[in-house]
Scaffold this motif. Structure first.
Motif, PDB file in Angstrom:
ATOM      1  N   TRP A 199      -0.569 -10.239  -0.961  1.00 52.35           N
ATOM      2  CA  TRP A 199      -1.823  -9.489  -0.937  1.00 52.35           C
ATOM      3  C   TRP A 199      -2.873 -10.230  -0.124  1.00 52.35           C
ATOM      4  O   TRP A 199      -3.103 -11.424  -0.323  1.00 52.35           O
ATOM      5  N   LEU A 200      -3.520  -9.514   0.775  1.00 50.37           N
ATOM      6  CA  LEU A 200      -4.668 -10.035   1.508  1.00 50.37           C
ATOM      7  C   LEU A 200      -5.861  -9.154   1.167  1.00 50.37           C
ATOM      8  O   LEU A 200      -5.849  -7.942   1.399  1.00 50.37           O
ATOM      9  N   GLY A 201      -6.883  -9.768   0.563  1.00 50.18           N
ATOM     10  CA  GLY A 201      -8.096  -9.024   0.224  1.00 50.18           C
ATOM     11  C   GLY A 201      -8.108  -8.402  -1.149  1.00 50.18           C
ATOM     12  O   GLY A 201      -9.030  -7.634  -1.458  1.00 50.18           O
ATOM     13  N   LEU A 202      -7.141  -8.724  -1.994  1.00 55.33           N
ATOM     14  CA  LEU A 202      -7.113  -8.176  -3.353  1.00 55.33           C
ATOM     15  C   LEU A 202      -7.929  -9.062  -4.289  1.00 55.33           C
ATOM     16  O   LEU A 202      -7.731 -10.281  -4.331  1.00 55.33           O
ATOM     17  N   GLU A 203      -8.831  -8.466  -5.036  1.00 51.74           N
ATOM     18  CA  GLU A 203      -9.521  -9.157  -6.116  1.00 51.74           C
ATOM     19  C   GLU A 203      -8.813  -8.801  -7.411  1.00 51.74           C
ATOM     20  O   GLU A 203      -8.839  -7.636  -7.824  1.00 51.74           O
ATOM     21  N   PRO A 204      -8.132  -9.760  -8.047  1.00 49.61           N
ATOM     22  CA  PRO A 204      -7.323  -9.442  -9.229  1.00 49.61           C
ATOM     23  C   PRO A 204      -8.101  -8.663 -10.285  1.00 49.61           C
ATOM     24  O   PRO A 204      -9.214  -9.031 -10.656  1.00 49.61           O
ATOM     25  N   PRO A 249      -9.616   1.500  -4.513  1.00 52.88           N
ATOM     26  CA  PRO A 249      -9.492   2.932  -4.222  1.00 52.88           C
ATOM     27  C   PRO A 249      -8.719   3.237  -2.942  1.00 52.88           C
ATOM     28  O   PRO A 249      -8.024   4.244  -2.849  1.00 52.88           O
ATOM     29  N   VAL A 250      -8.820   2.356  -1.945  1.00 55.31           N
ATOM     30  CA  VAL A 250      -8.130   2.559  -0.673  1.00 55.31           C
ATOM     31  C   VAL A 250      -7.430   1.258  -0.294  1.00 55.31           C
ATOM     32  O   VAL A 250      -8.020   0.176  -0.386  1.00 55.31           O
ATOM     33  N   MET A 251      -6.182   1.357   0.148  1.00 56.11           N
ATOM     34  CA  MET A 251      -5.414   0.169   0.525  1.00 56.11           C
ATOM     35  C   MET A 251      -4.363   0.550   1.547  1.00 56.11           C
ATOM     36  O   MET A 251      -4.131   1.740   1.817  1.00 56.11           O
ATOM     37  N   ALA A 252      -3.730  -0.467   2.118  1.00 55.32           N
ATOM     38  CA  ALA A 252      -2.603  -0.252   3.020  1.00 55.32           C
ATOM     39  C   ALA A 252      -1.446  -1.131   2.564  1.00 55.32           C
ATOM     40  O   ALA A 252      -1.650  -2.216   2.014  1.00 55.32           O
ATOM     41  N   VAL A 307      -4.736  -5.209   1.876  1.00 55.31           N
ATOM     42  CA  VAL A 307      -3.408  -4.855   2.365  1.00 55.31           C
ATOM     43  C   VAL A 307      -2.360  -5.624   1.574  1.00 55.31           C
ATOM     44  O   VAL A 307      -2.612  -6.721   1.066  1.00 55.31           O
ATOM     45  N   ALA A 308      -1.158  -5.035   1.509  1.00 56.45           N
ATOM     46  CA  ALA A 308      -0.047  -5.639   0.770  1.00 56.45           C
ATOM     47  C   ALA A 308       1.189  -5.637   1.646  1.00 56.45           C
ATOM     48  O   ALA A 308       1.583  -4.594   2.173  1.00 56.45           O
ATOM     49  N   ALA A 309       1.818  -6.811   1.805  1.00 61.27           N
ATOM     50  CA  ALA A 309       3.089  -6.935   2.514  1.00 61.27           C
ATOM     51  C   ALA A 309       4.181  -7.146   1.475  1.00 61.27           C
ATOM     52  O   ALA A 309       4.205  -8.164   0.779  1.00 61.27           O
ATOM     53  N   HIS A 338      11.567  -3.546  -1.492  1.00 62.31           N
ATOM     54  CA  HIS A 338      10.412  -3.992  -2.274  1.00 62.31           C
ATOM     55  C   HIS A 338       9.187  -3.128  -2.001  1.00 62.31           C
ATOM     56  O   HIS A 338       8.361  -2.923  -2.888  1.00 62.31           O
ATOM     57  N   LEU A 339       9.080  -2.619  -0.768  1.00 68.08           N
ATOM     58  CA  LEU A 339       7.981  -1.700  -0.475  1.00 68.08           C
ATOM     59  C   LEU A 339       8.086  -0.451  -1.340  1.00 68.08           C
ATOM     60  O   LEU A 339       7.093   0.020  -1.902  1.00 68.08           O
ATOM     61  N   ALA A 340       9.296   0.076  -1.476  1.00 71.72           N
ATOM     62  CA  ALA A 340       9.494   1.284  -2.271  1.00 71.72           C
ATOM     63  C   ALA A 340       9.097   1.080  -3.727  1.00 71.72           C
ATOM     64  O   ALA A 340       8.675   2.019  -4.409  1.00 71.72           O
ATOM     65  N   GLY A 341       9.203  -0.171  -4.229  1.00 70.01           N
ATOM     66  CA  GLY A 341       8.908  -0.448  -5.636  1.00 70.01           C
ATOM     67  C   GLY A 341       7.548  -1.069  -5.877  1.00 70.01           C
ATOM     68  O   GLY A 341       7.298  -1.574  -6.979  1.00 70.01           O
ATOM     69  N   LEU A 342       6.659  -1.069  -4.880  1.00 72.18           N
ATOM     70  CA  LEU A 342       5.354  -1.706  -5.008  1.00 72.18           C
ATOM     71  C   LEU A 342       4.557  -1.144  -6.194  1.00 72.18           C
ATOM     72  O   LEU A 342       4.507   0.069  -6.402  1.00 72.18           O
ATOM     73  N   THR A 343       3.952  -2.018  -6.962  1.00 74.91           N
ATOM     74  CA  THR A 343       3.085  -1.602  -8.070  1.00 74.91           C
ATOM     75  C   THR A 343       1.699  -1.276  -7.532  1.00 74.91           C
ATOM     76  O   THR A 343       1.104  -2.072  -6.800  1.00 74.91           O
ATOM     77  N   PHE A 344       1.172  -0.110  -7.887  1.00 78.46           N
ATOM     78  CA  PHE A 344      -0.127   0.315  -7.384  1.00 78.46           C
ATOM     79  C   PHE A 344      -1.252  -0.346  -8.172  1.00 78.46           C
ATOM     80  O   PHE A 344      -1.190  -0.432  -9.406  1.00 78.46           O
TER      81      PHE A 344
END
Length: 349
Positions: free
Chosen positions: A225-230, A235-238, A258-260, A266-272
């Motif tokens: 994660w880049l830019g995530l505040e735990p 509301p909007v992400m990539a 953004v999330a890599a 693993h992309l298919a199973g990403l937790t929102f």
């Protein structure tokens, strides 16, 4: 040094050997000194930490004969844990001081406070990350800049390790190379894994290895994660597969989280994250990438999240950034983002 810092350093000095066993675990005791490679817990013998006060000075003071660096145990905690702010260093020092520590004589020679972490486990990932340093001024920052990735030096997910082990899976030979370390975390910010990108020591991109990038730990559902505040709503992400793809988007849209996910599965199973209502998915050209996008889009729709696919002009967004330039990438993204997101995240003009 402030009074608070002096007091903490003095209290840590009262437990100097326990501090060394915790944060400089790659070293060993020799007489009245703890011997290790450097303050970032590299293996070696050039750094000496005084364990008991004597005529030469107080306990906890150290010097690295190879670099002429010197300091106290607060510096050890800061560098070995990759911390930046003094508040974080002080919090970690107080946490350590509030835990019980066995007397050195009660420990077997060379024993460590914690058992070795299982290879490839989340614990192993957390320890490797703690042994790494911030990327500012390192070969990792130079590597990223060479890829056009101008990220904030304080991106918490990124670290640099000067001598990260690489095991050849065919021959079993173990080598060491400098490496960019990217933490894989859950939505609470807890490290569950990481990705290592081994670098050419001469600064010429990745190391000349058959697989210069590997991941370890618990990756499913988590991401770099880049830019995530735990815990904060997003509301909007990539999201996308590759770190450099997502770091390219982050370079031109530094306010967008953004999330890599590191792979199509693993992309298919990403937790929102909480509060997510719009998800941009960075496309990848291969079939596995398309399948990951389809599955993630389906899951997003089921969760009430509107998913939109962003498509590069070349192979991926890092190709666009490097070969077409940031202005071209911004213009292409402006045609694909929702108008309110384009005005919010893209640079003016």
């Amino acid at each position: 040094m402030t009074g608070s810092a002096s007091e903490l350093a003095h209290r840590l000095g009262d437990h100097a050997e326990a501090v060394c066993r915790e944060y400089l675990s790659n070293g060993h005791r020799s007489g009245n000194h703890w011997i290790v490679g450097d303050v970032r817990n590299t293996r070696g013998r050039s750094m000496h930490v005084r364990l008991k006060a004597n005529a030469k000075g107080p306990a906890g003071k150290w010097v690295d004969e190879a670099t002429s660096e010197f300091g106290d145990l607060l510096d050890v905690i800061r560098e070995s844990c990759g911390l930046i702010e003094f508040r974080d260093v002080a919090d970690e020092a107080r946490r350590f001081l509030n835990e019980p520590h066995p007397e050195p004589d009660a420990q077997a020679p060379g024993a460590q406070r914690h058992p070795a972490a299982a290879r490839g486990s989340p614990d192993a990932a957390r320890r490797l990350f703690a042994m790494s340093q911030p990327i500012l001024g390192t070969l990792a920052e130079r590597y990223l800049a060479g890829r056009g990735l101008l990220l904030a030096a304080r991106e918490r997910a990124l670290r640099f390790h000067l001598g990260c082990y690489y095991r050849d899976l065919v021959t079993g030979e173990t080598l060491t190379f400098p490496a960019l370390i990217a933490a894989v975390t859950d939505l609470d910010g807890r490290i569950t894994g990481l990705q290592r990108t081994w670098l050419d020591p001469s600064g010429n991109g990745k190391a000349q290895l058959s697989d210069p990038r590997r991941s370890l730990g618990n990756l499913l559902g988590n991401a770099i994660w880049l830019g995530l505040e735990p815990g904060a709503p997003v509301p909007v992400m990539a999201a996308g597969e590759g770190f450099e793809t997502m770091a390219s988007l982050r370079t031109v849209m530094p306010a967008l989280p953004v999330a890599a996910a590191t792979s199509a599965n693993h992309l298919a199973g990403l937790t929102f994250p909480p509060g997510c209502r719009r998800l941009y998915i960075a496309a990848d050209a291969d079939a596995a990438g398309r399948n990951g996008i389809r599955r993630l889009s389906q899951r997003a729709g089921e969760a009430g999240i509107f998913a939109m696919v962003l498509r590069p002009q070349l192979g991926d967004f890092n190709d666009d950034l490097r070969h077409l330039g940031p202005r071209h990438l911004v213009a292409r993204l402006g045609d694909q983002l929702a108008p309110e997101d384009a005005s919010r995240f893209l640079p003016p003009g």
